[in-house]
Design an enzyme around this catalytic site. Structure first.
Site, short mmCIF file in Angstrom:
data_model
loop_
_atom_site.label_atom_id
_atom_site.label_comp_id
_atom_site.label_asym_id
_atom_site.label_seq_id
_atom_site.Cartn_x
_atom_site.Cartn_y
_atom_site.Cartn_z
CB SER A 185 0.58 -4.95 -2.26
OG SER A 185 -0.40 -4.25 -2.99
CG HIS A 236 4.19 -7.50 -1.30
ND1 HIS A 236 4.44 -6.77 -0.17
CD2 HIS A 236 3.75 -6.62 -2.23
CE1 HIS A 236 4.13 -5.51 -0.39
NE2 HIS A 236 3.70 -5.38 -1.64
CE LYS A 255 6.92 -3.50 -1.71
NZ LYS A 255 6.84 -2.14 -1.22
C1 LIG Z 1 3.29 -5.04 -5.69
C2 LIG Z 1 4.12 -3.81 -5.58
N1 LIG Z 1 4.82 -3.39 -6.65
C3 LIG Z 1 5.58 -2.29 -6.60
C4 LIG Z 1 5.68 -1.53 -5.46
C5 LIG Z 1 6.51 -0.28 -5.47
O1 LIG Z 1 7.76 -0.54 -4.95
P1 LIG Z 1 8.61 0.64 -4.30
O2 LIG Z 1 8.02 0.86 -2.94
O3 LIG Z 1 10.00 0.13 -4.29
O4 LIG Z 1 8.43 1.83 -5.19
C6 LIG Z 1 4.97 -1.94 -4.34
C7 LIG Z 1 5.09 -1.17 -3.10
O5 LIG Z 1 4.88 -0.49 -2.44
C8 LIG Z 1 4.18 -3.08 -4.38
O6 LIG Z 1 3.47 -3.47 -3.32
#
Ligand SMILES: Cc1ncc(COP(=O)(O)O)c(C=O)c1O
Length: 409
Positions: free
Chosen positions: A195, A223, A255
């Site tokens: 991320s 992502h 996203k």
């Molecule tokens: C790799 C990854 N997993 C999980 C999440 C968490 O997702 P959410 O924003 O739907 O809680 C994020 C995000 O922010 C992320 O970048």
């Protein structure tokens, strides 16, 4: 007598540390070291443009990679179901919150990712906590990339399993971690696309390792879904890995899909088990059905609209070519996440402030989100951007002394 709260003078306390005072000290320490975070209020958005504090800014920091968050079909689906069904789902899935729209969305994402079934969660964070806590327990082993998202790391910690982290993208080191505890039941978990770095996990190597070693592979494709792979089916599909090779696939809807929530996809056995044991699924209100309908519209668009991925690829190539010409230290990434590595947190903040003065919003990412000394501008691109937006960004980056940019002559 009811004890008083944190306003009570220290000398009257019974030797106990005041939690709020302790937190205030930690917060002021963050402020002292340029690490304080604050939410900015956005008054209005239109495509990649934001209005905040009376200013119009061109944003390069959202995760709306396909430009779907304001698509008329998502909005229409949302409104239609809100008109018919109201707003809240009113209960957890297993009580009476599981609506037709949730069922349709679960079927659609399972079909898209080539898995037997899928289960919705209210967010990606909750999905990862739920999976880890349902699959793992004390005495088990969870092996993770050092740069995995915080919620994968938190999930492992909360599960009680032993957490071992390997250096970024190093499958050989991951193999060593697994070999260290050969008798433990083991989950190897990785982001598909990282991320904060935008690079990808070595999924084929990790799948081969897990196959040899009897470990279960989990990929968080928050992502990658929508952006990579045939029909946007994600980084696991792009790597050509089957449901047997990647038994646990998690992805988010907030996203590239421009909506909100998350799902886990896999075998019927996995999904049945999660519905029994994933506490963040069982004990949490189901997402609003209108949101599920909007996400379903997004899945259909994301699958069909290859032009969005093609446009993103063009924008990414334009940014990278321009940055190379300017000598800017962009990280190695071919995804919409294009970090500009600056090192020091104060330098990253100053760079973000300088860009904002030129009408561009790019967030400075600082520790503890990234390791100390690796602060950066996390530039993200969207199919909602145009080529002239990239040129505008490059012009502004060229003037940043912090990035060592050379203003083109
Ligand atoms: C790799 C990854 N997993 C999980 C999440 C968490 O997702 P959410 O924003 O739907 O809680 C994020 C995000 O922010 C992320 O970048």
């Amino acid at each position: 007598m009811i004890p008083e709260g944190p306003g009570r003078p220290d000398d009257e306390r019974a030797g106990r540390i005041d939690l709020l005072q302790r937190m205030a000290i930690r917060t002021s320490e963050r402020a002292r070291t340029d690490l304080l975070r604050r939410a900015r209020t956005i008054d209005h958005t239109q495509g990649p443009w934001l209005e905040s504090g009376g200013r119009r800014l061109l944003a390069f920091c959202s995760n709306d990679y396909l430009g779907l968050a304001q698509h008329p079909q998502l909005i229409a689906a949302f409104k239609r179901v809100a008109d018919d069904e109201g707003v809240g789902s009113t209960a957890a899935h297993l009580v009476c919150g599981h609506r037709r729209e949730h069922a349709m969305l679960e079927d659609a994402v399972a079909a898209w990712t080539g898995r037997e079934r899928a289960l919705l969660f209210s967010s990606g964070y909750m999905a990862n906590l739920g999976v880890m806590q349902a699959l793992l327990g004390r005495g088990d082993l969870c092996v993770q990339d050092k740069l995995n998202h915080a919620c994968l790391l938190d999930g492992a910690t909360l599960s009680g399993a032993t957490l071992r982290r390997y250096p970024h993208r190093d499958a050989t080191a991951a193999a060593r971690q697994l070999a260290g505890e050969p008798a433990a039941a083991a989950l190897l978990a990785t982001d598909g696309v990282f991320s904060m770095d935008g690079d990808r996990a070595p999924l084929r190597e990790l799948a081969a390792l897990c196959g040899r070693d009897g470990a279960t592979l989990m990929v968080d494709d928050a992502h990658g879904l929508g952006v990579l792979g045939p029909g946007g089916a994600g980084s696991v599909a792009e790597a050509g890995l089957s449901a047997r090779e990647v038994p646990v696939l998690m992805a988010t809807l907030g996203k590239a899909l421009g909506s909100h929530g998350a799902f886990v996809a896999g075998s019927a056995t996995l999904i049945e088990g999660l519905a029994q044991f994933a506490r963040t699924y069982v004990y949490s209100t189901a997402m609003p059905p209108a949101l599920a309908a909007a996400a379903l519209a997004a899945v259909q668009l994301a699958r069909a609209d290859d032009w969005r991925r093609d446009k993103l690829a063009t924008l990414i190539a334009r940014l990278r070519a321009g940055a190379a010409q300017l000598g800017l230290p962009l990280a190695r990434s071919d995804t919409p996440i294009q970090p500009l590595l600056l090192g020091d947190a104060a330098i990253a903040l100053a760079a973000a402030t300088a860009l904002e003065a030129r009408g561009l919003l790019v967030t400075a990412i600082r520790p503890p989100t990234v390791p100390a000394g690796q602060a950066r501008l996390r530039i993200t691109l969207s199919a909602a951007h145009e080529e002239e937006h990239i040129d505008r960004l490059l012009d502004a980056l060229a003037t940043l002394p912090q990035a060592g940019g050379r203003t083109p002559v």
